[in-house]
Each structure stands twice: as structure tokens, then as C-alpha cells.
Scaffold this motif. Sequence first.
Motif, PDB file in Angstrom:
ATOM      1  N   HIS A  91       0.852  -1.182   0.000  1.00  0.00           N
ATOM      2  CA  HIS A  91       0.000   0.000   0.000  1.00  0.00           C
ATOM      3  C   HIS A  91       0.891   1.237   0.000  1.00  0.00           C
ATOM      4  CE1 HIS A  91      -3.381  -2.566   1.200  1.00  0.00           C
ATOM      5  NE2 HIS A  91      -2.540  -3.120   2.060  1.00  0.00           N
ATOM      6  N   VAL A  92       0.355   2.356  -0.476  1.00  0.00           N
ATOM      7  CA  VAL A  92       1.091   3.612  -0.467  1.00  0.00           C
ATOM      8  C   VAL A  92       0.700   4.387   0.783  1.00  0.00           C
ATOM      9  CG1 VAL A  92       1.518   5.781  -1.676  1.00  0.00           C
ATOM     10  CG2 VAL A  92       1.210   3.667  -2.976  1.00  0.00           C
ATOM     11  N   THR A 140       5.730   2.905  -0.794  1.00  0.00           N
ATOM     12  CA  THR A 140       4.972   1.675  -0.845  1.00  0.00           C
ATOM     13  C   THR A 140       5.511   0.722   0.210  1.00  0.00           C
ATOM     14  OG1 THR A 140       4.600   1.976  -3.204  1.00  0.00           O
ATOM     15  CG2 THR A 140       4.243  -0.230  -2.330  1.00  0.00           C
ATOM     16  N   LYS A 141       4.642   0.270   1.099  1.00  0.00           N
ATOM     17  CA  LYS A 141       5.034  -0.608   2.198  1.00  0.00           C
ATOM     18  C   LYS A 141       4.007  -1.717   2.361  1.00  0.00           C
ATOM     19  CE  LYS A 141       8.254   2.336   3.909  1.00  0.00           C
ATOM     20  NZ  LYS A 141       8.644   2.782   5.210  1.00  0.00           N
ATOM     21  N   GLU A 142       4.410  -2.775   3.048  1.00  0.00           N
ATOM     22  CA  GLU A 142       3.516  -3.906   3.302  1.00  0.00           C
ATOM     23  C   GLU A 142       2.839  -3.813   4.662  1.00  0.00           C
ATOM     24  OE1 GLU A 142       5.618  -7.558   2.866  1.00  0.00           O
ATOM     25  OE2 GLU A 142       5.986  -7.263   0.744  1.00  0.00           O
ATOM     26  N   GLU A 143       3.554  -3.314   5.660  1.00  0.00           N
ATOM     27  CA  GLU A 143       3.060  -3.315   7.033  1.00  0.00           C
ATOM     28  C   GLU A 143       2.629  -1.923   7.473  1.00  0.00           C
ATOM     29  OE1 GLU A 143       2.718  -6.147   8.750  1.00  0.00           O
ATOM     30  OE2 GLU A 143       3.549  -7.257   7.065  1.00  0.00           O
ATOM     31  N   GLY A 144       1.474  -1.862   8.146  1.00  0.00           N
ATOM     32  CA  GLY A 144       0.984  -0.603   8.659  1.00  0.00           C
ATOM     33  C   GLY A 144      -0.469  -0.729   9.050  1.00  0.00           C
ATOM     34  N   ILE A 145      -1.125   0.421   9.174  1.00  0.00           N
ATOM     35  CA  ILE A 145      -2.538   0.430   9.547  1.00  0.00           C
ATOM     36  C   ILE A 145      -3.346   1.132   8.466  1.00  0.00           C
ATOM     37  CG2 ILE A 145      -2.082   0.364  12.024  1.00  0.00           C
ATOM     38  CD1 ILE A 145      -2.693   3.375  12.108  1.00  0.00           C
ATOM     39  N   THR A 146      -4.608   0.759   8.375  1.00  0.00           N
ATOM     40  CA  THR A 146      -5.533   1.418   7.463  1.00  0.00           C
ATOM     41  C   THR A 146      -6.617   2.073   8.305  1.00  0.00           C
ATOM     42  OG1 THR A 146      -5.105  -0.208   5.731  1.00  0.00           O
ATOM     43  CG2 THR A 146      -7.109   1.103   5.523  1.00  0.00           C
ATOM     44  N   ILE A 147      -6.780   3.371   8.103  1.00  0.00           N
ATOM     45  CA  ILE A 147      -7.819   4.130   8.786  1.00  0.00           C
ATOM     46  C   ILE A 147      -8.774   4.604   7.706  1.00  0.00           C
ATOM     47  CG2 ILE A 147      -8.352   6.131  10.224  1.00  0.00           C
ATOM     48  CD1 ILE A 147      -5.465   5.961  11.274  1.00  0.00           C
ATOM     49  N   VAL A 148     -10.034   4.212   7.846  1.00  0.00           N
ATOM     50  CA  VAL A 148     -11.047   4.384   6.814  1.00  0.00           C
ATOM     51  C   VAL A 148     -10.491   3.684   5.576  1.00  0.00           C
ATOM     52  CG1 VAL A 148     -12.571   5.975   5.599  1.00  0.00           C
ATOM     53  CG2 VAL A 148     -11.821   6.540   7.904  1.00  0.00           C
ATOM     54  N   SER A 149     -10.035   4.409   4.573  1.00  0.00           N
ATOM     55  CA  SER A 149      -9.450   3.740   3.413  1.00  0.00           C
ATOM     56  C   SER A 149      -8.017   4.203   3.160  1.00  0.00           C
ATOM     57  CB  SER A 149     -10.310   4.003   2.172  1.00  0.00           C
ATOM     58  OG  SER A 149     -10.347   5.389   1.900  1.00  0.00           O
ATOM     59  N   GLN A 150      -7.415   4.872   4.133  1.00  0.00           N
ATOM     60  CA  GLN A 150      -6.070   5.428   3.976  1.00  0.00           C
ATOM     61  C   GLN A 150      -5.056   4.626   4.785  1.00  0.00           C
ATOM     62  OE1 GLN A 150      -5.482   7.941   1.790  1.00  0.00           O
ATOM     63  NE2 GLN A 150      -7.653   7.805   1.311  1.00  0.00           N
ATOM     64  N   GLU A 204       4.050   1.404   9.152  1.00  0.00           N
ATOM     65  CA  GLU A 204       4.504   1.253  10.542  1.00  0.00           C
ATOM     66  C   GLU A 204       5.531   2.306  10.933  1.00  0.00           C
ATOM     67  OE1 GLU A 204       5.977  -2.750  10.870  1.00  0.00           O
ATOM     68  OE2 GLU A 204       4.073  -3.448  11.686  1.00  0.00           O
ATOM     69  N   ASP A 205       6.435   2.638  10.006  1.00  0.00           N
ATOM     70  CA  ASP A 205       7.478   3.620  10.311  1.00  0.00           C
ATOM     71  C   ASP A 205       6.871   4.986  10.628  1.00  0.00           C
ATOM     72  OD1 ASP A 205       9.423   1.676   9.848  1.00  0.00           O
ATOM     73  OD2 ASP A 205       9.660   2.250   7.748  1.00  0.00           O
ATOM     74  N   CYS A 206       5.923   5.426   9.795  1.00  0.00           N
ATOM     75  CA  CYS A 206       5.299   6.732  10.018  1.00  0.00           C
ATOM     76  C   CYS A 206       4.414   6.713  11.255  1.00  0.00           C
ATOM     77  CB  CYS A 206       4.493   7.156   8.793  1.00  0.00           C
ATOM     78  SG  CYS A 206       5.537   7.633   7.399  1.00  0.00           S
TER      79      CYS A 206
END
Length: 62
Positions: free
Chosen positions: A8-9, A16-26, A30-32
Motif C-alpha cells: 500500500h502507499v 509503498t510498504k507492506e506493514e501498517g494500519i488502514t484508517i477508513v481507506s487510507q 509502521e514507520d510513520c
Amino acid sequence: MEDNHTEHVCIICGQTKEEGITIVSQFICEDCESEMVRTDAGDAKYHFYIHQMRQISMQTHV
């Protein structure tokens, strides 16, 4: 064996990263996410993060 990772961007860094969170559709990587949590409200980066996060609220009002 197949690699089923989805990339995801990030709305913060634009990478573009694989790991993180999605809030609503954004997506926020993880780094940010980690950097935002550690950033003091007086730091100049804090205002940048707020600006980028507003994209989420704008998406919910469309």
C-alpha cells in the motif's frame, strides 16, 4: 510457495510498504505511525502529520 503480501502507499511518506494500519481507506506505514506517536506537538513535523492525516477526514466527507 506464493507471496501473498499486499503493498500500500502510505499517505504520510508516499512510499509503498507492506506493514501498517488502514484508517477508513487510507494507509499509514509502521514507520510513520511510530514516528507520529513519538513526535512532540511543538515539533515542526507534528503539523506536517496533522496536514497529511486530514486526508482521512476529507475522504469520509466525500
